[in-house]
Enzyme design. Structure first.
Site, PDB file in Angstrom:
ATOM      1  N   ASP A 186       8.218  -3.074  13.055  1.00 13.19           N
ATOM      2  CA  ASP A 186       6.828  -2.970  12.617  1.00 13.19           C
ATOM      3  C   ASP A 186       6.216  -1.783  13.343  1.00 13.19           C
ATOM      4  O   ASP A 186       6.231  -1.730  14.572  1.00 13.19           O
ATOM      5  CB  ASP A 186       6.090  -4.276  12.963  1.00 13.19           C
ATOM      6  CG  ASP A 186       4.735  -4.382  12.266  1.00 13.19           C
ATOM      7  OD1 ASP A 186       4.136  -3.333  11.946  1.00 13.19           O
ATOM      8  OD2 ASP A 186       4.277  -5.523  12.063  1.00 13.19           O
ATOM      9  N   ASP A 244      -0.076   0.985   8.699  1.00 13.90           N
ATOM     10  CA  ASP A 244       0.692  -0.104   9.315  1.00 13.90           C
ATOM     11  C   ASP A 244       1.774  -0.511   8.309  1.00 13.90           C
ATOM     12  O   ASP A 244       1.461  -0.818   7.154  1.00 13.90           O
ATOM     13  CB  ASP A 244      -0.317  -1.246   9.569  1.00 13.90           C
ATOM     14  CG  ASP A 244       0.257  -2.458  10.270  1.00 13.90           C
ATOM     15  OD1 ASP A 244       1.455  -2.484  10.580  1.00 13.90           O
ATOM     16  OD2 ASP A 244      -0.541  -3.416  10.487  1.00 13.90           O
ATOM     17  N   GLU A 271       5.956  -5.160   5.068  1.00 11.15           N
ATOM     18  CA  GLU A 271       4.528  -4.815   5.148  1.00 11.15           C
ATOM     19  C   GLU A 271       4.245  -3.430   4.602  1.00 11.15           C
ATOM     20  O   GLU A 271       4.989  -2.484   4.856  1.00 11.15           O
ATOM     21  CB  GLU A 271       4.061  -4.870   6.617  1.00 11.15           C
ATOM     22  CG  GLU A 271       2.580  -4.521   6.793  1.00 11.15           C
ATOM     23  CD  GLU A 271       2.083  -4.654   8.226  1.00 11.15           C
ATOM     24  OE1 GLU A 271       2.917  -4.583   9.151  1.00 11.15           O
ATOM     25  OE2 GLU A 271       0.859  -4.839   8.406  1.00 11.15           O
TER      26      GLU A 271
HETATM   27 MN    MN Z   1       2.446  -4.222  11.157  1.00 11.14          MN
HETATM   28 MN    MN Z   2      -0.251  -5.483  10.156  1.00 13.16          MN
END
Ligand code: MN
Ligand code: MN
Length: 298
Positions: A86, A97, A283
């Site tokens: 991430d 992000d 994500e």
């Molecule tokens: Mn993230």
């Molecule tokens: Mn996030």
């Protein structure tokens, strides 16, 4: 509503972060060290003229989030590991992000694919006027169609300048929120799926922190560190690893613990799946548009 200039900053941050993600992806394989992955991701973000919006997380198996390896972490990826990476970048506070999962066996592959399908379903559910719970419903249905569950207490979030979690919470389950998406919002969609209970819990371990407020501290060195953390990261999360050259590990851990206990820093506890089962994540950061959304980290 975002100004055209702000929109451009979000688009540039998203694009450069997507490039970094694709450079990092082939590195994530059996034998590679977690520290090397995190440091290379953060280095590439800076090479492209941005800064990490938070420490690169490299979380294995039942660890769902908030694991950014400490400087001396000897962990390498082994056969059977399920790896979540991430990463975040910002340009003058405008944040992107994104996250992906790499599997090293068949069980992991199934989880990874389900997380990716859940993210696609979430993206398809995003449009102005949509109840936030509709996005969660799409995620939950996609997870259940794969015989898995979404992690109910991990969510997506809106983003604003210098703020990673800017107020809106995008559920990964079908709940009623009473809140709706609007054109111009920047949101991170991040389904987590598991074959376990579908809940994460805090562990005692903390490797990521965020500056909260000025607090009285006893030692001058600690006071100076706190002031420096405030100035350097401007309220965005930072890693213990980023401070490893400043002092001995023991001293650093004690200092950070003191700053957490006094309320000066926020601790992001490492999160693990309650039943100890593996978790996969996907994500993207998206911009809500008239017609649906634009994927900024595509
Ligand atoms: Mn993230
Ligand atoms: Mn996030």
């Amino acid at each position: 509503m975002l100004q055209e200039q702000e929109l451009e900053a979000y688009r540039r941050a998203g694009k450069l972060l997507a490039e970094v993600r694709e450079r990092i992806r082939p590195m994530v394989r059996v034998g590679e060290s977690l520290v090397r992955i995190a440091e290379e991701a953060e280095r590439l973000i800076q090479e492209k003229g941005a800064k990490p919006a938070f420490p690169c997380n490299v979380s294995l198996n039942e660890v769902a989030a908030h694991y950014s390896p400490p400087a001396d972490d000897p962990t390498v990826i082994r056969e059977g590991d399920l790896v979540k990476v991430d990463l975040g970048a910002h340009l003058d506070g405008y944040i992107a992000d994104t996250a992906f999962t790499v599997a090293t066996d068949e069980e992991g592959e199934k989880l990874k694919e389900a997380a990716e399908r859940a993210l696609e379903a979430a993206i398809a559910a995003v449009k102005p006027g949509a109840e936030l719970g509709e996005v969660g419903k799409a995620v939950e249905e996609a997870a259940r169609a794969a015989g898995l569950k979404p992690v109910a207490n991990l969510t997506g979030h809106s983003l604003s300048r210098w703020t990673l979690h800017a107020g809106l919470t995008i559920p990964n389950t079908h709940v009623r929120t009473g809140q709706r998406l609007e054109v111009g919002q920047v949101v991170a969609l991040e389904p987590f799926v598991t074959g376990g209970a579908g809940y994460v819990e805090d562990t005692k371990e903390v490797l990521i922190f965020r500056y909260l407020r000025e607090r009285p501290v006893r030692l001058r060195m600690t006071r100076e560190l706190l002031r420096d953390l405030k100035k350097t990261y401007n309220g965005l999360p930072f890693a213990e690893r980023w401070l490893a050259k400043r002092m001995s590990k023991l001293r650093l851990r004690l200092t950070l613990r003191e700053l957490v206990e006094t309320g000066a820093l926020w601790p992001y506890h490492v999160l693990v799946e309650r039943s100890g089962k593996k978790v996969a994540q996907a994500e993207h950061t998206v911009l809500v548009t008239e017609g649906g959304c634009e994927i900024l980290t595509a």
